[in-house]
Write an enzyme that holds these catalytic residues in place. Sequence first.
Site, short mmCIF file in Angstrom:
data_model
loop_
_atom_site.label_atom_id
_atom_site.label_comp_id
_atom_site.label_asym_id
_atom_site.label_seq_id
_atom_site.Cartn_x
_atom_site.Cartn_y
_atom_site.Cartn_z
N GLY A 130 36.78 30.65 36.99
CA GLY A 130 36.47 29.70 37.75
C GLY A 130 35.24 30.14 38.55
NE ARG A 131 35.77 27.58 43.67
CZ ARG A 131 36.45 26.52 43.88
NH1 ARG A 131 36.23 25.47 43.86
NH2 ARG A 131 37.76 26.96 44.02
CB ALA A 154 42.88 37.79 41.68
NE ARG A 155 46.10 36.00 47.48
CZ ARG A 155 44.92 35.74 47.62
NH1 ARG A 155 43.85 36.48 47.42
NH2 ARG A 155 44.47 34.54 48.65
CD GLU A 185 47.02 42.64 49.96
OE1 GLU A 185 46.60 42.58 48.80
OE2 GLU A 185 46.43 41.90 51.04
CG HIS A 236 42.97 41.27 50.60
ND1 HIS A 236 44.19 40.76 50.36
CD2 HIS A 236 42.07 40.45 50.22
CE1 HIS A 236 43.92 39.61 49.77
NE2 HIS A 236 42.76 39.30 49.78
N GLY A 240 37.55 41.63 49.97
CA GLY A 240 36.68 40.90 48.99
C GLY A 240 35.60 39.87 49.54
#
Length: 324
Positions: A155-156, A237-238, A267, A285, A287
């Site tokens: 994706g983006r 991402a996750r 997390e 985390h 990002g």
Amino acid sequence: MKPRVLLTHPLLPEAMDYLASQVDLELATEEMILPRKELLARIADKQGLLCFLTDTIDREVMDRAPNLKIISNCAVGVNNIDLKYAWSRGLLVTNTPDVLTEATADLTLGLILATTRRLVEADRFCREGRFRGWKIDLFLGLELSGKTLGLIGFGRIGRAVARRARAFNLRIIYHDPKRLEASLEKELGVEFRSLDDLLREADIISIHASLTPESHHLISAERLKLMKNTAVLVNVARGPIVDEKALVEALKTGQLWGAGLDVYENEPAIEPELLSLDNVVLLPHIGSATRETRRKMCFMAVENLLRGLRGERPANLVEPADKA
Ligand code: GLV
């Protein structure tokens, strides 16, 4: 009367001040984790909710708030929200896409470099006073030029990573549930692979998919075995997309060369063994954590919320099938 809004955690001050000037605002906590009991109690009389990826917004929370109109998540990922249920209740859900794409792609390249060139390990070495002079085999890493980068999720953010990766002379393959048109693949200089082929072929694998029931443990023990033992896995991402225990095993046994992680399965807990491994770089985390991006995210989340409260269509509505 101003609409009542629950803000689960602070925004950056200027966005929070602006929000407070527009609505009847209740800030739930200054702490990182909002106890569920508190969330359930405070949401009851609210029309708007501005929350973060650390808040689980499920049926129970929504059912407590009969007057709730909009849930504005200050994040691009919305896996913390039961989207289907929200839509079935006619609740609007919004996120903060686009504004964080470049910052997250920058961090991805940072993690790729930090992992392949062992930057954090080398920094620790210097701080411990162990640098005694240049040596031919000191901190040998992996070269990027000419290697293959496998992007899972295109994706983006995945595309922004691809743009950067080309400058490092990386060859780019990708996997995504939706394959691009051949002309677009050509324009972007990327080739499609099945997930398993990508894992077998790539030297660096970077995850940019959203977390859904389908992507949970997508990188399982079996799939880790498909990767080269000189490969590096990066996840911004996750966490739950990767089976973290299986990853620890792969890193310990040398089945995988290294990993760069910005996200974790549970997390903020991190698999304890990861902390003792030198071939993994761990970030908390961050990002999207640039001053510019976080400011934009805050104002975007506020704007989405205000529009929803006014009965207008917010710019960043998320429908159940959308992805980050
Ligand atoms: C960060 O992880 C986000 O989803 O915005």
